[in-house]
Structure formats: structure tokens, C-alpha cells
Motif scaffolding. Structure first.
Motif, PDB file in Angstrom:
ATOM      1  N   PRO A  47       0.841  -1.206   0.000  1.00 16.33           N
ATOM      2  CA  PRO A  47       0.000   0.000   0.000  1.00 16.33           C
ATOM      3  C   PRO A  47       0.874   1.253   0.000  1.00 16.33           C
ATOM      4  N   ALA A  48       0.457   2.261  -0.735  1.00 19.51           N
ATOM      5  CA  ALA A  48       1.245   3.488  -0.844  1.00 19.51           C
ATOM      6  C   ALA A  48       1.436   4.149   0.521  1.00 19.51           C
ATOM      7  N   SER A  49       0.512   3.925   1.442  1.00 19.39           N
ATOM      8  CA  SER A  49       0.605   4.548   2.765  1.00 19.39           C
ATOM      9  C   SER A  49       1.810   4.071   3.570  1.00 19.39           C
ATOM     10  N   LEU A  50       2.426   2.970   3.164  1.00 19.87           N
ATOM     11  CA  LEU A  50       3.592   2.466   3.887  1.00 19.87           C
ATOM     12  C   LEU A  50       4.863   3.227   3.523  1.00 19.87           C
ATOM     13  N   ASN A  51       4.791   4.081   2.484  1.00 21.15           N
ATOM     14  CA  ASN A  51       5.902   4.961   2.136  1.00 21.15           C
ATOM     15  C   ASN A  51       7.162   4.169   1.799  1.00 21.15           C
ATOM     16  N   ILE A  52       7.011   3.208   0.909  1.00 21.94           N
ATOM     17  CA  ILE A  52       8.140   2.391   0.454  1.00 21.94           C
ATOM     18  C   ILE A  52       8.398   2.697  -1.013  1.00 21.94           C
ATOM     19  N   ASP A  53       9.584   3.194  -1.316  1.00 23.17           N
ATOM     20  CA  ASP A  53       9.982   3.380  -2.705  1.00 23.17           C
ATOM     21  C   ASP A  53      11.503   3.346  -2.777  1.00 23.17           C
ATOM     22  N   ALA A  54      12.050   3.634  -3.963  1.00 22.51           N
ATOM     23  CA  ALA A  54      13.495   3.524  -4.162  1.00 22.51           C
ATOM     24  C   ALA A  54      14.277   4.518  -3.312  1.00 22.51           C
ATOM     25  N   GLU A  55      13.652   5.643  -2.934  1.00 23.13           N
ATOM     26  CA  GLU A  55      14.349   6.639  -2.122  1.00 23.13           C
ATOM     27  C   GLU A  55      14.282   6.319  -0.639  1.00 23.13           C
ATOM     28  N   THR A  56      13.110   5.927  -0.148  1.00 24.31           N
ATOM     29  CA  THR A  56      12.961   5.650   1.289  1.00 24.31           C
ATOM     30  C   THR A  56      13.441   4.255   1.675  1.00 24.31           C
ATOM     31  N   TYR A  57      13.561   3.374   0.677  1.00 20.93           N
ATOM     32  CA  TYR A  57      13.981   1.995   0.948  1.00 20.93           C
ATOM     33  C   TYR A  57      14.942   1.564  -0.162  1.00 20.93           C
ATOM     34  N   PRO A  58      16.152   2.121  -0.177  1.00 16.96           N
ATOM     35  CA  PRO A  58      17.092   1.838  -1.267  1.00 16.96           C
ATOM     36  C   PRO A  58      17.541   0.385  -1.291  1.00 16.96           C
ATOM     37  N   ARG A  59      18.211   0.029  -2.369  1.00 22.35           N
ATOM     38  CA  ARG A  59      18.636  -1.360  -2.561  1.00 22.35           C
ATOM     39  C   ARG A  59      19.479  -1.867  -1.397  1.00 22.35           C
ATOM     40  N   ALA A  60      20.380  -1.031  -0.913  1.00 26.31           N
ATOM     41  CA  ALA A  60      21.249  -1.480   0.180  1.00 26.31           C
ATOM     42  C   ALA A  60      20.428  -1.851   1.413  1.00 26.31           C
ATOM     43  N   SER A  61      19.363  -1.092   1.696  1.00 28.01           N
ATOM     44  CA  SER A  61      18.511  -1.401   2.857  1.00 28.01           C
ATOM     45  C   SER A  61      17.730  -2.685   2.625  1.00 28.01           C
ATOM     46  N   PHE A  62      17.254  -2.876   1.376  1.00 25.49           N
ATOM     47  CA  PHE A  62      16.519  -4.112   1.086  1.00 25.49           C
ATOM     48  C   PHE A  62      17.411  -5.327   1.289  1.00 25.49           C
ATOM     49  N   TYR A  63      18.622  -5.291   0.742  1.00 24.11           N
ATOM     50  CA  TYR A  63      19.511  -6.443   0.879  1.00 24.11           C
ATOM     51  C   TYR A  63      19.944  -6.649   2.323  1.00 24.11           C
ATOM     52  N   ALA A  64      19.982  -5.574   3.118  1.00 20.65           N
ATOM     53  CA  ALA A  64      20.290  -5.732   4.538  1.00 20.65           C
ATOM     54  C   ALA A  64      19.182  -6.486   5.267  1.00 20.65           C
ATOM     55  N   ASP A  65      17.960  -6.427   4.725  1.00 20.16           N
ATOM     56  CA  ASP A  65      16.818  -7.115   5.344  1.00 20.16           C
ATOM     57  C   ASP A  65      16.638  -8.531   4.817  1.00 20.16           C
ATOM     58  N   ILE A  66      17.492  -8.956   3.900  1.00 15.15           N
ATOM     59  CA  ILE A  66      17.431 -10.317   3.366  1.00 15.15           C
ATOM     60  C   ILE A  66      18.486 -11.171   4.071  1.00 15.15           C
ATOM     61  N   HIS A  67      18.033 -12.239   4.713  1.00 11.14           N
ATOM     62  CA  HIS A  67      18.948 -13.203   5.318  1.00 11.14           C
ATOM     63  C   HIS A  67      18.867 -14.490   4.503  1.00 11.14           C
ATOM     64  N   ASN A  68      20.015 -14.950   4.046  1.00 15.64           N
ATOM     65  CA  ASN A  68      20.050 -16.085   3.136  1.00 15.64           C
ATOM     66  C   ASN A  68      20.916 -17.199   3.716  1.00 15.64           C
ATOM     67  N   TYR A  69      20.386 -18.428   3.665  1.00 11.41           N
ATOM     68  CA  TYR A  69      21.125 -19.599   4.125  1.00 11.41           C
ATOM     69  C   TYR A  69      21.072 -20.644   3.018  1.00 11.41           C
ATOM     70  N   ILE A  70      22.231 -21.080   2.575  1.00 13.67           N
ATOM     71  CA  ILE A  70      22.306 -22.094   1.519  1.00 13.67           C
ATOM     72  C   ILE A  70      23.057 -23.293   2.072  1.00 13.67           C
ATOM     73  N   ARG A  71      22.482 -24.463   1.896  1.00 13.05           N
ATOM     74  CA  ARG A  71      23.128 -25.673   2.417  1.00 13.05           C
ATOM     75  C   ARG A  71      22.736 -26.863   1.558  1.00 13.05           C
ATOM     76  N   PHE A  72      23.486 -27.941   1.717  1.00  9.79           N
ATOM     77  CA  PHE A  72      23.100 -29.191   1.085  1.00  9.79           C
ATOM     78  C   PHE A  72      21.811 -29.711   1.720  1.00  9.79           C
ATOM     79  N   LYS A  73      20.995 -30.369   0.917  1.00  3.98           N
ATOM     80  CA  LYS A  73      19.829 -31.048   1.493  1.00  3.98           C
ATOM     81  C   LYS A  73      20.297 -32.190   2.384  1.00  3.98           C
TER      82      LYS A  73
END
Length: 520
Positions: A47-73
Motif C-alpha cells: 500500500p502506498a501509505s507504507l511509504n516504500i519506494d526507491a528513495e525511502t527503501y534503497p537497494r542497500a537497505s533491502f539487501y540488509a533485510d534479506i537473510h540467506n542460508y544455503i546448504r546441502f539437502k
């Protein structure tokens, strides 16, 4: 009897906690091709009311919020197979100790691998109990009860035998001159396997809560809890602090359990080593922009030399204007090339590396786009149009669309192989949604309510929530064929975090399409 081949991609979408949404992907190449490609597209409708766009939530901030774990099954083995197969870790541990031909690090590795396989077997049993209990709650059946009783009996007996055999091996290992770190590692594996029995047998009993508390159903619960109590007493006898206290906060228990899980499962985890592939291409494009600008400035200088003498005012003004235009041309082309790079190149690239063998198993590429740069596919929009709110609000109410793409390419020839074929890879992505909550309103309001008997005015509770849709497209390409599947879920959130997840559109069976496209 041959088993059906595992699907090339297994998907699980779930809420991890109040602040994190989890995407669990299991890549399972069939081995039919030397390379298998996976592409995951995630469309987040905010929703636009959450004020999320490229300026308020830049790529660096998005990737900081991504936690990734890769492992063998985790390798799949039944408890009986763990006890009987020569390829099982138990047999390798016993043979390694007798022959003395393996290093202590191999003994620790096989012990940890045993605990991982053991955990997988008990987890499958607990999940099966949950499914069986749901079916029995809807349609009671003596046959289903008998199957549940048989499964529980086989698992409790098998788990006890695996533990006894491992502990017998561990006691015999103490007679050898092993390093203290090796001895401590074996003790920790033993404790983790004991806690694994407690975890999944307790879960199985909890899932039986809707079943009658009489007859065979009581005996089922009793048999499982007897194993839990036996393992609890075992840990007490060995003065281990991983015992649940009914009255305490169990901080020590939680800490030890979490540490032991990480300690034993770290043999399966892979490392992701970043590579600056996009940065290299951008530097080439920026150099091209500088070259074009310099060519313009040089052409102006040559023309001015021919047209005017170098000592004249006109020559001076032309050179100044030429330099100004050169600077603007350079910066303008840098912006254009940067947009082209953002549209066609991934933001970051990582190599998936096995930390034990140092082999590069494949690559992982990611990119995120915002707003107008995102073109939502028609099949994704069709999923959302099933909701009248979404259908009617198109063009009426604004929303922000965020697209996250992840492409994984696996080198099948370098993946480990087991008796059942190529070992797969598990990819866990956790998205922290805390940034989405910052501009939300208060989660609770008081609504005025009129009592119809005496028309008195009171107040009732009103909960304020926001709905965020996540649509997924999953591509799998192998041996010249591509499979595509779609899913749509909705996160209901308030300022405190995620309240629940709704599955609006279940997974479609994979369907063939055109050859896989790279990120657009």
C-alpha cells in the motif's frame, strides 16, 4: 520397487516469526543435464501509505533485510537404513574406529552427519503424525489408527536402537587417544540427538491432542513420552543442562538447543562468496560515456582552432562551452548507462562454494526493482484479480510494487552424489518486514458501539491491519525444458509485525513454457 524422482524444485512459504517471512526452496537437479537453472521472481505489492519506494527503501537497505542460508539437502535415510546400510554414517564410524584409517575430523563429520539424518527421519515421522491426525479428525478410521500405531512403534524402536548403537561406539572411542576437541564434539552430537528425540516426539504427542484420550490413543502417547522421559533422564544423569523446567524460563535450554543445532548442521552449509560482476560492466559503460564526451570536446576544440585564433575571446568562450557540454554529456550518459545496467544486469553475484572441498558449485545472482521499473506479468496480475478489492482499485488507489529476482545456476557435475542420485541444495530466504511497519497506524482503536436494548453507548475493540500481497513465479530449466509455477500469499500485518499469512492461490503444477529468460 523404484521410487518416484524428486521434483526439481520444492517450495515452502511460511511465517518464521512476527518480523520475518520465510521462503524455503529445495533445488533438486535430476542429473539429466550438466547445468540446472532456477529463477525465482517475487513481487511485493505494498500500500502506498507504507511509504516504500526507491528513495525511502534503497537497494542497500533491502539487501540488509534479506537473510540467506544455503546448504546441502539433508540425506534421506530411514532409521532402519541407518542401522543396516554400509553407506550409513553409523557403519562408517564403526569401521573407521576399527581400522584407524580415518582422521578425527572425519569421525566428527560422520557423527554430525548421523545427527542430521537422524533428525530428518524423526521430523518426517512427526510431520506424518500431524497429517494422519488431521485426516483422522475428519474421518475416523481403524485402519488409520493401526497405521499410526505401527509407524510410532517402528520409529520409537528404531530411534532407541540408533542411539544405543551410537553411544556404544562413543564409549569405545573413549579408549582411543582422541583429542579433547574430538571427544567434546562427540558428546555434543550425542546431546543433540537426545534433544531431537524430545523435540519431535513431543511434537507428535501435541499433534495428537484432538484424538480421544482412551484405549490405543493413550498407549500411543505413553510410548512416545516414555522415550522423551528416558532421554531427559539420560541428560540429567550426564549432568547436562538441556532439560526443560516447567517453572523456569528455560533460557539455558533454548541456548544449548540452538547452539547444538548450528554445531551439528554446519557441515551441510555452503558459503556464498561475492563477486563484482555488475561493477565491472558498469565501469566499462562509464568509460564509454567518458570517451563519447571527450570526443565531443575534442571535436569542438579542433573546429575552434580552425575557425578562430587561439588568442581570441571567441576561441576562449567556445572552449569553455565545449567543456561544459562535455561534462554534461558525460554525466547524462553515465545516468543512462546506469539505468540500462540496472535493467539488464543483476545487482550482485555470489559463487556457491563448498567450504570443505573449496569447489565452486554454481552461482547466485540477485536484483531488486521498484515502481515503474517493474513490469508485472499478466499471469501474476490475474492471480490478484480474483479479489474484488484489487480488481476495483486498479487505477483508483496507488500501491508500490517491488520485484526481487534470484537466479541460481548449479553445476550438476560438481554436486555430491549419493545412492539416490544427485544431492540437492536447500536455499532459505528470510525477508525482514520491519521497515514496512514504520509508517503503520496504531494497531488498536476504540469503536463506539450502541446497545440496542437501552441505546447506551459503549466501546469495542477495533484492530487496524494492512495487507501485503506476495506473488511468486518459479522457473526451472533443465535439459532444454522449462517448468513454471505460480503462488500468491497475503501477509496480514500491523505495527507489531506479521499477524498471519493467507494462501490466496495454491501452487500450480509446473507447466512448459518458452526457454527461460534472464532478468528483465
Amino acid at each position: 520397487m523404484s521410487q518416484d524422482p524428486a521434483p526439481l524444485l520444492q517450495i515452502r512459504l511460511d511465517v518464521h516469526d512476527r518480523k520475518q517471512f520465510e521462503i524455503k526452496l529445495e533445488y533438486q537437479p535430476s542429473g539429466a543435464d550438466d547445468e540446472t537453472r532456477y529463477l525465482v521472481e517475487t513481487y511485493v505489492f505494498l500500500p502506498a501509505s507504507l511509504n516504500i519506494d526507491a528513495e525511502t527503501y534503497p537497494r542497500a537497505s533491502f539487501y540488509a533485510d534479506i537473510h540467506n542460508y544455503i546448504r546441502f539437502k539433508t540425506p534421506v535415510m530411514a532409521l532402519e537404513e541407518l542401522l543396516s546400510s554400509d553407506a550409513a554414517p553409523l557403519a562408517k564410524l564403526e569401521a573407521g574406529l576399527l581400522t584407524g584409517l580415518v582422521s578425527e575430523s572425519v569421525l566428527v563429520y560422520q557423527s554430525k552427519l548421523l545427527s542430521c539424518i537422524f533428525r530428518g527421519a524423526l521430523r518426517r515421522f512427526a510431520n506424518g503424525v500431524d497429517e494422519q491426525c488431521e485426516g483422522m479428525a475428519r474421518v475416523p478410521s481403524e485402519g488409520a489408527c493401526a497405521r499410526l500405531e505401527s509407524d510410532a512403534g517402528a520409529v520409537t524402536d528404531g530411534a532407541r536402537r540408533v542411539l544405543e548403537r551410537f553411544r556404544t561406539w562413543a564409549r569405545s572411542a573413549n579408549r582411543y587417544r582422541l583429542q579433547e576437541k574430538t571427544r567434546a564434539s562427540i558428546r555434543l552430537v550425542d546431546e543433540y540427538m537426545s534433544l531431537t528425540v524430545e523435540q519431535f516426539f513431543r511434537k507428535a504427542v501435541a499433534d495428537m491432542d484432538a484424538l480421544p484420550r482412551s484405549g490405543v490413543y493413550i498407549e500411543l502417547r505413553k510410548d512416545l513420552m516414555d522415550e522423551v522421559l528416558r532421554e531427559e533422564q539420560y541428560r540429567k544423569d550426564h549432568q547436562l543442562r538441556s532439560v526443560i523446567s516447567p517453572t523456569g524460563d528455560n533460557e539455558e535450554y533454548m541456548h544449548r538447543f540452538g547452539f547444538l543445532k548450528k554445531f551439528c548442521m554446519n557441515i551441510l552449509f555452503l558459503s556464498a562468496r561475492r563477486a563484482q560482476r555488475r561493477q565491472g560492466w558498469e565501469e566499462v559503460l562509464f568509460a564509454l560515456a567518458a570517451g563519447v564526451a571527450m570526443s565531443f570536446a575534442t571535436a569542438v576544440a579542433f573546429w575552434a582552432q580552425v575557425r578562430y585564433t587561439q588568442a581570441s575571446l571567441n576561441f576562449f568562450l567556445i572552449m569553455v562551452v565545449g567543456y561544459m557540454m562535455k561534462d554534461r554529456i558525460k554525466e547524462g550518459m553515465r545516468r543512462i548507462f546506469s539505468q540500462v545496467a540496472a535493467r539488464h544486469l543483476f545487482d550482485r553475484t555470489a559463487h556457491i562454494v563448498d567450504p570443505v572441498t573449496e569447489r565452486n558449485l554454481g552461482t547466485c545472482e540477485e536484483k531488486v526493482d521498484y515502481g515503474r521499473a517493474v513490469r508485472v506479468p499478466e499471469e501474476v496480475m490475474a492471480l490478484r484479480f480474483r479479489d474484488d478489492f484489487i480488481t476495483a482499485s486498479q487505477g483508483e488507489l496507488s500501491e508500490t510494487v517491488l520485484r526481487y529476482q534470484k537466479q541460481v545456476v548449479l553445476d550438476v557435475d560438481l554436486l555430491p552424489r549419493a545412492e539416490r542420485g544427485v544431492s540437492g541444495i536447500t536455499d532459505i530466504i528470510r525477508l525482514n518486514v520491519e521497515r514496512y511497519l514504520r509508517d503503520m497506524d496504531e494497531p488498536e482503536y476504540a469503536l463506539e458501539y450502541v446497545d440496542l436494548e437501552d441505546y447506551s453507548v459503549g466501546r469495542v475493540r477495533g484492530a487496524k491491519s494492512y495487507q501485503v500481497d506476495l506473488a511468486f513465479r518459479f522457473f526451472v530449466q533443465e535439459a532444454g525444458q522449462e517448468r513454471v509455477s505460480l503462488q500468491l500469499v497475503r501477509l496480514v500485518m500491523d505495527r507489531n509485525g506479521i499477524k498471519r499469512m493467507l494462501r490466496l492461490f495454491p501452487e500450480q503444477p509446473p507447466r512448459p513454457e518458452q526457454p527461460m529468460r534472464s532478468a528483465a
